[in-house]
Design an enzyme around this catalytic site. Structure first.
Site, PDB file in Angstrom:
ATOM      1  N   HIS A 160      49.824  27.313 -30.355  1.00 35.78           N
ATOM      2  CA  HIS A 160      49.897  26.105 -31.198  1.00 35.78           C
ATOM      3  C   HIS A 160      50.775  25.023 -30.582  1.00 35.78           C
ATOM      4  O   HIS A 160      50.818  23.899 -31.096  1.00 35.78           O
ATOM      5  CB  HIS A 160      50.411  26.444 -32.598  1.00 35.78           C
ATOM      6  N   ASP A 194      42.776  34.840 -30.940  1.00 31.36           N
ATOM      7  CA  ASP A 194      43.689  34.873 -32.088  1.00 31.36           C
ATOM      8  C   ASP A 194      42.918  34.376 -33.321  1.00 31.36           C
ATOM      9  O   ASP A 194      41.969  33.597 -33.202  1.00 31.36           O
ATOM     10  CB  ASP A 194      44.899  33.977 -31.799  1.00 31.36           C
ATOM     11  N   HIS A 196      43.845  32.254 -35.434  1.00 30.74           N
ATOM     12  CA  HIS A 196      44.044  30.813 -35.631  1.00 30.74           C
ATOM     13  C   HIS A 196      43.550  30.023 -34.426  1.00 30.74           C
ATOM     14  O   HIS A 196      43.640  30.495 -33.288  1.00 30.74           O
ATOM     15  CB  HIS A 196      45.531  30.504 -35.851  1.00 30.74           C
ATOM     16  N   ASP A 283      45.646  39.154 -35.236  1.00 35.41           N
ATOM     17  CA  ASP A 283      45.640  38.748 -36.649  1.00 35.41           C
ATOM     18  C   ASP A 283      44.227  38.569 -37.212  1.00 35.41           C
ATOM     19  O   ASP A 283      44.065  38.152 -38.355  1.00 35.41           O
ATOM     20  CB  ASP A 283      46.513  37.505 -36.892  1.00 35.41           C
TER      21      ASP A 283
HETATM   22  C1  OKP Z   1      50.556  31.678 -35.366  1.00 32.62           C
HETATM   23  B1  OKP Z   1      49.546  32.417 -34.489  1.00 32.62           B
HETATM   24  C2  OKP Z   1      50.911  28.037 -44.113  1.00 32.62           C
HETATM   25  C3  OKP Z   1      51.051  29.180 -43.213  1.00 32.62           C
HETATM   26  C4  OKP Z   1      50.651  28.789 -41.835  1.00 32.62           C
HETATM   27  C5  OKP Z   1      51.177  29.172 -39.547  1.00 32.62           C
HETATM   28  C6  OKP Z   1      50.524  30.330 -38.903  1.00 32.62           C
HETATM   29  C7  OKP Z   1      50.848  30.392 -37.458  1.00 32.62           C
HETATM   30  C8  OKP Z   1      50.150  31.520 -36.787  1.00 32.62           C
HETATM   31  N1  OKP Z   1      51.616  28.257 -45.309  1.00 32.62           N
HETATM   32  N2  OKP Z   1      51.488  29.430 -40.905  1.00 32.62           N
HETATM   33  O1  OKP Z   1      48.341  31.744 -34.296  1.00 32.62           O
HETATM   34  O2  OKP Z   1      49.277  33.765 -34.913  1.00 32.62           O
HETATM   35 ZN    ZN Z   2      47.276  33.540 -35.173  1.00 32.55          ZN
END
Ligand code: OKP
Ligand code: ZN
Length: 340
Positions: A160, A194, A196, A283
């Protein structure tokens, strides 16, 4: 035998809490994530551990991140040391008719933060550097041993983090510095599995025709990071069709995920990279607290084997994965398909 890379010291980056839809909850990106994976892979005899020393090579970092950001991050960490706590951004200099940029830690922190999910503590700069150095060491190992398929236990994660911003537990983009390290020897593909979207990685290589970025992830229409990862984002004008986003719906299961991956891998194969960097998140797993997908354990050796079937030298960069109880098994299940 998998060559595992880790740099000591990341455990000192240990925020206690994060903000989640108005609630303060325990910080999910914890040091024990790496402890669980490393200890299990060493205990099963699947892996051999390499410790990298700091400072790592800084040229790759400067190629990926702006000088301004690389100056701000250690300054914010230093301010956190003086305050003896984690600093969380709370003011963001969005577009205004009149903007001043105060040269204070909180001004810098808001300026370089996409969200409130990347608190900066006394040891955060050191830990982020260690993670980037780990990614570079694994990429260099791959260059020297093209048939090895090394695994970098990077923490904090990186995908990110953009050219000049931190976001979502990420500070420096480990996959991007690995890709930069490999880029001298021909085009590189980054495959982001991932849960996300890897918005930081996409941002960094948006206009770079030498790097292909493919990402499978929860649709940003409902999932973090919300402002990137849609299918119509395909690369900048200097690098058309070098980004392939595959947003997937809630409850995506193993079968649908693997067919989406196949399409991503076909596109990767057409791009014909010399090397592959995998942004590896666990994840997507059904029990992950951050995920809406429902991949089962059997998905992971199959994801690994599908990437392997391209027959292109590749390095693994750890990103997310928060189902602590399942992490050891997720990592070994993935490696079963990765090394055969
Ligand atoms: C990091 B990686 C919103 C929650 C969002 C961000 C997630 C980051 C994930 N309340 N939190 O891609 O695993
Ligand atoms: Zn993630």
């Amino acid at each position: 035998m998998i060559q595992l890379f880790e740099t000591p010291g990341h455990a000192h980056h240990r925020p206690e809490v994060e903000y989640d839809h108005g609630q303060i909850i325990p910080y999910r990106e914890s040091p024990n994530r790496m402890d669980l994976i490393r200890d299990h892979l060493l205990a099963t005899g699947m892996a051999e551990l390499h410790h990298t020393e700091l400072p790592g090579p800084t040229a790759a970092l400067s190629a990926i991140h702006t000088a301004e950001y690389l100056d701000a991050l250690p300054r914010i960490s230093k301010a956190a040391r003086e305050a003896n706590r984690y600093l969380y951004p709370y003011i963001f200099p969005v577009r205004q008719n009149m903007s001043r940029l105060p040269d204070l830690p909180f001004g810098l922190l808001g300026r370089h933060s996409l969200d409130v999910g990347s608190p900066v503590g006394p040891d955060t700069w050191h830990a982020a550097n260690a993670a980037a150095a780990t990614a570079i060491a694994a990429a260099q190992h791959l260059l020297e041993n093209p048939s090895s398929r090394p695994y970098a236990l990077c923490r904090p994660p990186g995908h990110h983090a953009g050219r000049d911003f931190m976001a979502g537990y990420c500070y420096l983009n480990n996959a991007a510095v690995a890709a930069h390290t490999l880029k001298d020897r021909g085009p590189v593909a980054i495959i982001d599995v991932d849960y996300h979207h890897g918005n930081g990685t996409q941002d960094i290589f948006w206009d770079d025709p030498e790097v292909f970025f493919v990402s499978l992830h929860g649709d940003p229409a409902f999932e973090y990071p919300n402002y990137a990862g849609f299918a119509d984002e395909t690369g900048g004008s200097s690098a058309p069709n070098t980004v392939l986003n595959v947003p997937l719906p809630q409850n995506t299961g193993t079968g649908n995920y693997l067919s989406a991956l196949d399409k991503g891998l076909e596109a990767t194969s057409r791009y014909a990279p010399a090397h592959i960097v995998v942004s590896l998140g666990f994840d997507t797993y059904q029990d992950d607290p951050l995920s809406t997908f429902s991949l089962d354990m059997d998905a992971y050796p199959r994801i690994a084997a599908a990437i392997n079937s391209l027959n292109i030298p590749a390095v693994l960069i750890q990103e997310g994965g928060y189902a602590s109880a399942a992490l050891p098994r997720l990592a070994s299940a993935f490696l079963e398909g990765w090394t055969t």
